[in-house]
Design a protein around this motif. Structure first.
Motif, PDB file in Angstrom:
ATOM      1  N   MET A  41       0.831  -1.208   0.000  1.00  0.00           N
ATOM      2  CA  MET A  41       0.000   0.000   0.000  1.00  0.00           C
ATOM      3  C   MET A  41       0.867   1.261   0.000  1.00  0.00           C
ATOM      4  N   PHE A  42       1.939   1.259   0.779  1.00  0.00           N
ATOM      5  CA  PHE A  42       2.853   2.403   0.766  1.00  0.00           C
ATOM      6  C   PHE A  42       3.496   2.580  -0.603  1.00  0.00           C
ATOM      7  N   LEU A  43       3.801   1.482  -1.254  1.00  0.00           N
ATOM      8  CA  LEU A  43       4.387   1.552  -2.590  1.00  0.00           C
ATOM      9  C   LEU A  43       3.394   2.152  -3.585  1.00  0.00           C
ATOM     10  N   LEU A  44       2.125   1.767  -3.467  1.00  0.00           N
ATOM     11  CA  LEU A  44       1.099   2.332  -4.339  1.00  0.00           C
ATOM     12  C   LEU A  44       0.878   3.819  -4.082  1.00  0.00           C
ATOM     13  N   PRO A  48       8.214   4.878  -1.711  1.00  0.00           N
ATOM     14  CA  PRO A  48       9.035   3.653  -1.743  1.00  0.00           C
ATOM     15  C   PRO A  48       9.957   3.504  -0.542  1.00  0.00           C
ATOM     16  N   ASP A  49      10.425   4.615   0.018  1.00  0.00           N
ATOM     17  CA  ASP A  49      11.298   4.514   1.189  1.00  0.00           C
ATOM     18  C   ASP A  49      10.551   3.937   2.393  1.00  0.00           C
ATOM     19  N   VAL A  50       9.322   4.364   2.585  1.00  0.00           N
ATOM     20  CA  VAL A  50       8.511   3.841   3.685  1.00  0.00           C
ATOM     21  C   VAL A  50       8.141   2.383   3.409  1.00  0.00           C
ATOM     22  N   ALA A  55       8.615  -3.235   4.776  1.00  0.00           N
ATOM     23  CA  ALA A  55       8.878  -4.617   4.360  1.00  0.00           C
ATOM     24  C   ALA A  55      10.015  -5.220   5.167  1.00  0.00           C
ATOM     25  N   ALA A  56      11.062  -4.443   5.386  1.00  0.00           N
ATOM     26  CA  ALA A  56      12.228  -4.974   6.104  1.00  0.00           C
ATOM     27  C   ALA A  56      11.946  -5.152   7.588  1.00  0.00           C
ATOM     28  N   ILE A  57      11.407  -4.129   8.207  1.00  0.00           N
ATOM     29  CA  ILE A  57      11.211  -4.172   9.658  1.00  0.00           C
ATOM     30  C   ILE A  57       9.882  -4.816  10.019  1.00  0.00           C
TER      31      ILE A  57
END
Length: 80
Positions: A41-44, A48-50, A55-57
């Motif tokens: 959803m953040f990517l959409l 992209p940084d968030v 995704a990582a954390i």
């Protein structure tokens, strides 16, 4: 737009399913899916940084810590 609605519905149902499920391991896996959906959803939303951070954390490290803790709790139960 339509994809955002589908992902939002997946997140809402996943969050509710996490709350009502009795199996703790299932809840951890569903939580990881909700977190990964949040990352998409953040990517959409063109953040992209968030999305990478979530995704990582959120999906990666938090899920790994939950699974590690779950295994420790299960080992403690087996010892008793």
């Amino acid at each position: 737009m339509f994809l955002s609605v589908i992902i939002a519905v997946i997140m809402i149902f996943g969050a509710m399913w996490t709350i009502v499920t009795e199996d703790l391991f299932k809840a951890i896996v569903i939580f990881a899916i909700v977190s990964l959906s949040s990352s998409i959803m953040f990517l959409l939303m063109q953040a992209p940084d968030v999305a990478i951070t979530e995704a990582a954390i959120g999906s990666g490290i938090t899920t790994a810590l939950f699974i590690f803790t779950y295994k420790k709790v299960e080992e403690e139960k087996d010892e008793r």
